[in-house]
Motif scaffolding. Structure first.
Motif, PDB file in Angstrom:
ATOM      1  N   CYS A 102      24.181  93.791  33.720  1.00 53.63           N
ATOM      2  CA  CYS A 102      25.136  93.854  32.621  1.00 53.63           C
ATOM      3  C   CYS A 102      26.151  92.729  32.755  1.00 53.63           C
ATOM      4  O   CYS A 102      26.374  92.206  33.844  1.00 53.63           O
ATOM      5  CB  CYS A 102      25.879  95.192  32.645  1.00 53.63           C
ATOM      6  N   ASP A 103      26.776  92.397  31.627  1.00 55.04           N
ATOM      7  CA  ASP A 103      27.849  91.408  31.656  1.00 55.04           C
ATOM      8  C   ASP A 103      29.156  92.085  32.061  1.00 55.04           C
ATOM      9  O   ASP A 103      29.192  93.285  32.343  1.00 55.04           O
ATOM     10  CB  ASP A 103      27.968  90.678  30.313  1.00 55.04           C
ATOM     11  N   SER A 104      30.233  91.328  32.086  1.00 56.42           N
ATOM     12  CA  SER A 104      31.524  91.853  32.539  1.00 56.42           C
ATOM     13  C   SER A 104      32.083  92.920  31.608  1.00 56.42           C
ATOM     14  O   SER A 104      32.963  93.691  32.002  1.00 56.42           O
ATOM     15  CB  SER A 104      32.531  90.716  32.691  1.00 56.42           C
ATOM     16  N   ASP A 105      31.569  93.011  30.379  1.00 63.18           N
ATOM     17  CA  ASP A 105      32.005  94.039  29.436  1.00 63.18           C
ATOM     18  C   ASP A 105      31.145  95.288  29.504  1.00 63.18           C
ATOM     19  O   ASP A 105      31.383  96.248  28.780  1.00 63.18           O
ATOM     20  CB  ASP A 105      31.999  93.493  28.007  1.00 63.18           C
ATOM     21  N   GLY A 106      30.119  95.265  30.368  1.00 66.74           N
ATOM     22  CA  GLY A 106      29.280  96.442  30.538  1.00 66.74           C
ATOM     23  C   GLY A 106      28.100  96.530  29.586  1.00 66.74           C
ATOM     24  O   GLY A 106      27.485  97.587  29.453  1.00 66.74           O
ATOM     25  N   PHE A 107      27.769  95.429  28.921  1.00 67.02           N
ATOM     26  CA  PHE A 107      26.616  95.422  28.032  1.00 67.02           C
ATOM     27  C   PHE A 107      25.393  94.896  28.779  1.00 67.02           C
ATOM     28  O   PHE A 107      25.493  93.949  29.557  1.00 67.02           O
ATOM     29  CB  PHE A 107      26.873  94.556  26.794  1.00 67.02           C
ATOM     30  N   VAL A 108      24.241  95.496  28.523  1.00 68.85           N
ATOM     31  CA  VAL A 108      23.009  95.096  29.191  1.00 68.85           C
ATOM     32  C   VAL A 108      22.659  93.663  28.806  1.00 68.85           C
ATOM     33  O   VAL A 108      22.646  93.303  27.630  1.00 68.85           O
ATOM     34  CB  VAL A 108      21.843  96.040  28.817  1.00 68.85           C
ATOM     35  N   THR A 109      22.395  92.851  29.832  1.00 58.38           N
ATOM     36  CA  THR A 109      21.997  91.461  29.588  1.00 58.38           C
ATOM     37  C   THR A 109      20.537  91.227  29.969  1.00 58.38           C
ATOM     38  O   THR A 109      19.917  90.317  29.448  1.00 58.38           O
ATOM     39  CB  THR A 109      22.887  90.478  30.376  1.00 58.38           C
ATOM     40  N   SER A 110      20.011  92.051  30.893  1.00 61.33           N
ATOM     41  CA  SER A 110      18.598  91.912  31.239  1.00 61.33           C
ATOM     42  C   SER A 110      18.083  93.190  31.889  1.00 61.33           C
ATOM     43  O   SER A 110      18.847  93.981  32.435  1.00 61.33           O
ATOM     44  CB  SER A 110      18.377  90.719  32.187  1.00 61.33           C
ATOM     45  N   ILE A 111      16.779  93.353  31.772  1.00 57.18           N
ATOM     46  CA  ILE A 111      16.071  94.473  32.387  1.00 57.18           C
ATOM     47  C   ILE A 111      14.902  93.873  33.149  1.00 57.18           C
ATOM     48  O   ILE A 111      14.077  93.169  32.566  1.00 57.18           O
ATOM     49  CB  ILE A 111      15.554  95.468  31.324  1.00 57.18           C
ATOM     50  N   ASP A 112      14.842  94.133  34.435  1.00 56.38           N
ATOM     51  CA  ASP A 112      13.755  93.608  35.272  1.00 56.38           C
ATOM     52  C   ASP A 112      13.120  94.768  36.024  1.00 56.38           C
ATOM     53  O   ASP A 112      13.627  95.215  37.053  1.00 56.38           O
ATOM     54  CB  ASP A 112      14.284  92.560  36.243  1.00 56.38           C
ATOM     55  N   LEU A 113      12.025  95.263  35.495  1.00 53.89           N
ATOM     56  CA  LEU A 113      11.314  96.388  36.111  1.00 53.89           C
ATOM     57  C   LEU A 113       9.894  95.999  36.509  1.00 53.89           C
ATOM     58  O   LEU A 113       9.027  96.867  36.657  1.00 53.89           O
ATOM     59  CB  LEU A 113      11.301  97.578  35.131  1.00 53.89           C
ATOM     60  N   ARG A 114       9.648  94.705  36.682  1.00 57.02           N
ATOM     61  CA  ARG A 114       8.300  94.272  37.060  1.00 57.02           C
ATOM     62  C   ARG A 114       7.953  94.827  38.440  1.00 57.02           C
ATOM     63  O   ARG A 114       8.825  95.094  39.265  1.00 57.02           O
ATOM     64  CB  ARG A 114       8.200  92.749  37.031  1.00 57.02           C
ATOM     65  N   ASP A 115       6.670  94.988  38.662  1.00 52.70           N
ATOM     66  CA  ASP A 115       6.134  95.520  39.930  1.00 52.70           C
ATOM     67  C   ASP A 115       6.785  96.850  40.283  1.00 52.70           C
ATOM     68  O   ASP A 115       7.097  97.114  41.441  1.00 52.70           O
ATOM     69  CB  ASP A 115       6.337  94.511  41.079  1.00 52.70           C
ATOM     70  N   ASN A 116       6.999  97.697  39.281  1.00 50.12           N
ATOM     71  CA  ASN A 116       7.690  98.964  39.526  1.00 50.12           C
ATOM     72  C   ASN A 116       6.856 100.169  39.095  1.00 50.12           C
ATOM     73  O   ASN A 116       7.382 101.237  38.880  1.00 50.12           O
ATOM     74  CB  ASN A 116       9.048  98.962  38.809  1.00 50.12           C
ATOM     75  N   ASN A 117       5.542  99.964  38.925  1.00 51.98           N
ATOM     76  CA  ASN A 117       4.623 101.062  38.610  1.00 51.98           C
ATOM     77  C   ASN A 117       4.925 101.736  37.270  1.00 51.98           C
ATOM     78  O   ASN A 117       4.839 102.953  37.144  1.00 51.98           O
ATOM     79  CB  ASN A 117       4.605 102.098  39.748  1.00 51.98           C
ATOM     80  N   LEU A 118       5.281 100.921  36.263  1.00 51.20           N
ATOM     81  CA  LEU A 118       5.522 101.484  34.933  1.00 51.20           C
ATOM     82  C   LEU A 118       4.192 101.879  34.313  1.00 51.20           C
ATOM     83  O   LEU A 118       3.200 101.171  34.441  1.00 51.20           O
ATOM     84  CB  LEU A 118       6.218 100.490  34.022  1.00 51.20           C
ATOM     85  N   ALA A 119       4.174 103.028  33.655  1.00 51.95           N
ATOM     86  CA  ALA A 119       2.948 103.512  33.023  1.00 51.95           C
ATOM     87  C   ALA A 119       2.871 103.046  31.587  1.00 51.95           C
ATOM     88  O   ALA A 119       3.834 102.890  30.925  1.00 51.95           O
ATOM     89  CB  ALA A 119       2.894 105.027  33.069  1.00 51.95           C
TER      90      ALA A 119
END
Length: 100
Positions: free
Chosen positions: A83-100
């Motif tokens: 997240c940025d300094s204001d608490g908004f999501v800037t990226s999601i990195d869930l690679r190699d995490n066994n997502l179905a």
């Protein structure tokens, strides 16, 4: 008399009183309103979107789901969320995490 026919009363300025800027109150109120709107946005859209990702990709079976779905923890500290300094999501990195 003014243009509307009303008699105007003169008032002397009291120079011992501190000048209160009414604009500063408006700026403070605007800043508070913006923070409230940002918090509303985060709670109304961002968190439910992240929860949907977790649920739709069977998050309980991820390799690392630290923090996810913890109601007492800000989602900015969930594994894979930045997240940025204001608490908004800037990226999601869930690679190699066994997502179905």
């Amino acid at each position: 008399r003014n243009e509307f026919g009303h008699k105007l009363k003169s008032k002397a300025l009291n120079t011992s009183d501190e000048f209160k800027n009414p604009c500063s109150q408006t700026q403070d109120s605007a800043a508070i309103l913006m923070l409230d709107q940002a918090l509303d946005y985060r709670l109304q859209y961002e968190r439910p979107s992240l929860e949907a990702i977790y649920n739709e990709t069977v998050g309980q079976n991820w390799t690392n789901n630290a923090g996810w779905m913890n109601e007492t923890e800000d989602y900015c500290v969930w594994h894979g969320i930045s997240c940025d300094s204001d608490g908004f999501v800037t990226s999601i990195d869930l690679r190699d995490n066994n997502l179905a």
